[in-house]
Write a protein that holds these residues in place. Structure first.
Motif, PDB file in Angstrom:
ATOM      1  N   ALA A   1      -2.992   0.875 -10.185  1.00 51.23           N
ATOM      2  CA  ALA A   1      -1.630   0.338 -10.100  1.00 51.23           C
ATOM      3  C   ALA A   1      -1.544  -1.032 -10.771  1.00 51.23           C
ATOM      4  O   ALA A   1      -0.552  -1.345 -11.433  1.00 51.23           O
ATOM      5  CB  ALA A   1      -1.191   0.245  -8.637  1.00 51.23           C
TER       6      ALA A   1
ATOM      7  N   LYS B   1      -6.613  -8.171  -6.222  1.00 49.58           N
ATOM      8  CA  LYS B   1      -7.257  -6.972  -5.661  1.00 49.58           C
ATOM      9  C   LYS B   1      -7.714  -7.271  -4.236  1.00 49.58           C
ATOM     10  O   LYS B   1      -8.413  -8.237  -3.984  1.00 49.58           O
ATOM     11  CB  LYS B   1      -8.462  -6.593  -6.524  1.00 49.58           C
ATOM     12  CG  LYS B   1      -9.331  -5.474  -5.960  1.00 49.58           C
ATOM     13  CD  LYS B   1      -8.632  -4.142  -6.026  1.00 49.58           C
ATOM     14  CE  LYS B   1      -9.600  -3.002  -5.722  1.00 49.58           C
ATOM     15  NZ  LYS B   1     -10.200  -3.074  -4.364  1.00 49.58           N
TER      16      LYS B   1
ATOM     17  N   TYR C   1       5.585   4.183   0.616  1.00 55.86           N
ATOM     18  CA  TYR C   1       4.880   2.918   0.408  1.00 55.86           C
ATOM     19  C   TYR C   1       5.560   1.822   1.208  1.00 55.86           C
ATOM     20  O   TYR C   1       6.712   1.969   1.648  1.00 55.86           O
ATOM     21  CB  TYR C   1       4.826   2.556  -1.077  1.00 55.86           C
ATOM     22  CG  TYR C   1       6.147   2.231  -1.738  1.00 55.86           C
ATOM     23  CD1 TYR C   1       6.741   0.964  -1.618  1.00 55.86           C
ATOM     24  CD2 TYR C   1       6.809   3.179  -2.518  1.00 55.86           C
ATOM     25  CE1 TYR C   1       7.935   0.673  -2.235  1.00 55.86           C
ATOM     26  CE2 TYR C   1       8.015   2.878  -3.150  1.00 55.86           C
ATOM     27  CZ  TYR C   1       8.569   1.621  -3.006  1.00 55.86           C
ATOM     28  OH  TYR C   1       9.759   1.320  -3.622  1.00 55.86           O
TER      29      TYR C   1
ATOM     30  N   THR D   1      -3.097  -5.796  -3.494  1.00 51.55           N
ATOM     31  CA  THR D   1      -3.112  -4.336  -3.569  1.00 51.55           C
ATOM     32  C   THR D   1      -4.559  -3.885  -3.609  1.00 51.55           C
ATOM     33  O   THR D   1      -5.432  -4.626  -4.090  1.00 51.55           O
ATOM     34  CB  THR D   1      -2.373  -3.835  -4.823  1.00 51.55           C
ATOM     35  OG1 THR D   1      -2.526  -2.399  -4.919  1.00 51.55           O
ATOM     36  CG2 THR D   1      -2.944  -4.449  -6.082  1.00 51.55           C
ATOM     37  N   ASP D   2      -4.837  -2.694  -3.115  1.00 54.51           N
ATOM     38  CA  ASP D   2      -6.209  -2.182  -3.211  1.00 54.51           C
ATOM     39  C   ASP D   2      -6.336  -1.154  -4.333  1.00 54.51           C
ATOM     40  O   ASP D   2      -7.340  -0.439  -4.413  1.00 54.51           O
ATOM     41  CB  ASP D   2      -6.675  -1.586  -1.877  1.00 54.51           C
ATOM     42  CG  ASP D   2      -5.790  -0.448  -1.380  1.00 54.51           C
ATOM     43  OD1 ASP D   2      -4.922   0.019  -2.148  1.00 54.51           O
ATOM     44  OD2 ASP D   2      -5.971  -0.009  -0.221  1.00 54.51           O
ATOM     45  N   SER D   3      -5.332  -1.085  -5.212  1.00 53.75           N
ATOM     46  CA  SER D   3      -5.332  -0.094  -6.295  1.00 53.75           C
ATOM     47  C   SER D   3      -5.501  -0.756  -7.660  1.00 53.75           C
ATOM     48  O   SER D   3      -4.596  -1.430  -8.147  1.00 53.75           O
ATOM     49  CB  SER D   3      -4.034   0.713  -6.276  1.00 53.75           C
ATOM     50  OG  SER D   3      -3.948   1.553  -7.411  1.00 53.75           O
TER      51      SER D   3
ATOM     52  N   ASN E   1      -0.278   9.161  -4.675  1.00 51.93           N
ATOM     53  CA  ASN E   1      -0.628   7.863  -4.131  1.00 51.93           C
ATOM     54  C   ASN E   1      -0.566   6.773  -5.205  1.00 51.93           C
ATOM     55  O   ASN E   1      -0.083   5.664  -4.961  1.00 51.93           O
ATOM     56  CB  ASN E   1      -2.027   7.916  -3.522  1.00 51.93           C
ATOM     57  CG  ASN E   1      -2.306   6.725  -2.622  1.00 51.93           C
ATOM     58  OD1 ASN E   1      -1.720   6.592  -1.551  1.00 51.93           O
ATOM     59  ND2 ASN E   1      -3.189   5.836  -3.064  1.00 51.93           N
ATOM     60  N   ASN E   2      -1.042   7.096  -6.419  1.00 57.22           N
ATOM     61  CA  ASN E   2      -1.030   6.100  -7.492  1.00 57.22           C
ATOM     62  C   ASN E   2       0.393   5.652  -7.834  1.00 57.22           C
ATOM     63  O   ASN E   2       0.639   4.472  -8.073  1.00 57.22           O
ATOM     64  CB  ASN E   2      -1.710   6.655  -8.748  1.00 57.22           C
ATOM     65  CG  ASN E   2      -3.220   6.596  -8.670  1.00 57.22           C
ATOM     66  OD1 ASN E   2      -3.779   5.780  -7.947  1.00 57.22           O
ATOM     67  ND2 ASN E   2      -3.882   7.476  -9.401  1.00 57.22           N
TER      68      ASN E   2
ATOM     69  N   ASP F   1      -1.936  -0.900   4.967  1.00 59.66           N
ATOM     70  CA  ASP F   1      -2.484   0.459   5.062  1.00 59.66           C
ATOM     71  C   ASP F   1      -1.736   1.263   6.137  1.00 59.66           C
ATOM     72  O   ASP F   1      -1.341   0.736   7.165  1.00 59.66           O
ATOM     73  CB  ASP F   1      -3.971   0.378   5.424  1.00 59.66           C
ATOM     74  CG  ASP F   1      -4.623   1.741   5.509  1.00 59.66           C
ATOM     75  OD1 ASP F   1      -4.746   2.395   4.470  1.00 59.66           O
ATOM     76  OD2 ASP F   1      -4.998   2.146   6.621  1.00 59.66           O
TER      77      ASP F   1
ATOM     78  N   GLU G   1       1.546   3.310  -5.123  1.00 59.56           N
ATOM     79  CA  GLU G   1       0.929   1.981  -5.250  1.00 59.56           C
ATOM     80  C   GLU G   1       1.633   1.173  -6.345  1.00 59.56           C
ATOM     81  O   GLU G   1       1.884  -0.027  -6.188  1.00 59.56           O
ATOM     82  CB  GLU G   1      -0.560   2.127  -5.585  1.00 59.56           C
ATOM     83  CG  GLU G   1      -1.382   2.905  -4.570  1.00 59.56           C
ATOM     84  CD  GLU G   1      -1.932   2.036  -3.461  1.00 59.56           C
ATOM     85  OE1 GLU G   1      -1.494   0.874  -3.350  1.00 59.56           O
ATOM     86  OE2 GLU G   1      -2.803   2.506  -2.706  1.00 59.56           O
TER      87      GLU G   1
ATOM     88  N   ASP H   1       0.853  -1.190   0.000  1.00 60.19           N
ATOM     89  CA  ASP H   1       0.000   0.000   0.000  1.00 60.19           C
ATOM     90  C   ASP H   1       0.886   1.236   0.000  1.00 60.19           C
ATOM     91  O   ASP H   1       2.089   1.162   0.270  1.00 60.19           O
ATOM     92  CB  ASP H   1      -0.923  -0.001   1.212  1.00 60.19           C
ATOM     93  CG  ASP H   1      -2.128   0.917   1.032  1.00 60.19           C
ATOM     94  OD1 ASP H   1      -2.393   1.337  -0.117  1.00 60.19           O
ATOM     95  OD2 ASP H   1      -2.803   1.228   2.029  1.00 60.19           O
ATOM     96  N   ALA H   2       0.278   2.376  -0.307  1.00 58.51           N
ATOM     97  CA  ALA H   2       1.000   3.649  -0.328  1.00 58.51           C
ATOM     98  C   ALA H   2       0.188   4.705   0.398  1.00 58.51           C
ATOM     99  O   ALA H   2      -1.010   4.550   0.625  1.00 58.51           O
ATOM    100  CB  ALA H   2       1.263   4.084  -1.770  1.00 58.51           C
TER     101      ALA H   2
END
Length: 209
Positions: A149, A193, A96, A144-146, A118-119, A205, A122, A84-85
């Motif tokens: 990314a 994801k 990150y 990852t939650d992005s 943030n992107n 996080d 990530e 995460d970032a």
């Protein structure tokens, strides 16, 4: 014989025809009003893609409603790496990290670095994780939650609109190294994801929300 499906994405991050549900998800996750549908043959998918999504809108809405309301079928893989970032501002101080999910041990942490997003963080976090796992010969998946990314890693390109300045020169050096690594290395690591709605915040996080 395996029952292959083809996925048409009329409206998504990158419209087109995809051969796996995972690739289709990358195009629709986080895209408001995505239009997509699966087909049993490539010919059907090609014909549908050339047509308007409105010809299939009733079916699309039913499928989308079922997917959005269905629980996640697979459990969290504990033997995995979560990345995460965080960024204070946009752009701002970016950092990150990667965390071993089984016991929440921090594996790596980079930053903070000036004038990032943030992107970008990530994206760099995923590539850092990929390179580290390959170097150590570990066969762990990455969470990852992005969605952005994940797309950037898949395309081997950090598609940021951030201006390159003297203040963030270090970040752009890292981006260049990450892109070069993706272009010159192969890997079998699965990137998943993280389903925040079902599982809560990703273990990596930073807790600043």
């Amino acid at each position: 014989m395996a029952n292959f499906k083809y996925y048409v994405v009329w409206e998504g991050h990158v419209p087109g025809i995809y051969e796996t549900w995972e690739d289709c998800q990358l195009q629709i996750n986080g895209y408001k009003g995505a239009k997509y549908k699966s087909f049993n043959s490539k010919e059907q998918a090609i014909e549908a893609y050339r047509s308007s999504h409105k010809d299939y809108v009733g079916i699309i809405n039913a499928v989308a409603k079922a997917i959005n309301s269905a629980p996640v079928e697979h459990p969290i893989i504990k033997e995995s790496l979560a990345v995460d970032a965080a960024c204070s501002g946009n752009p701002g101080k970016m950092e990150y990290r990667g965390v071993y999910v089984a016991n929440n041990t921090e594996v790596f942490r980079i930053g903070p670095l000036e004038d990032g997003t943030n992107n970008i963080g990530e994206f760099l976090a995923i590539v850092h994780g990929l390179a580290l796992l390959k170097q150590r010969g570990l066969n762990l998946p990455i969470y990852t939650d992005s969605v952005n990314a994940m797309l950037w890693v898949k395309n081997k390109k950090c598609n940021t609109k951030l201006e390159h300045t003297d203040r963030n020169d270090k970040i752009f050096e890292m981006i260049e190294r990450a892109e070069n690594w993706l272009k010159t290395n192969t890997f079998t690591t699965k990137i998943y994801k993280w389903e925040t709605k079902q599982w809560g915040e990703i273990p990596a996080d930073f807790g600043r929300k």
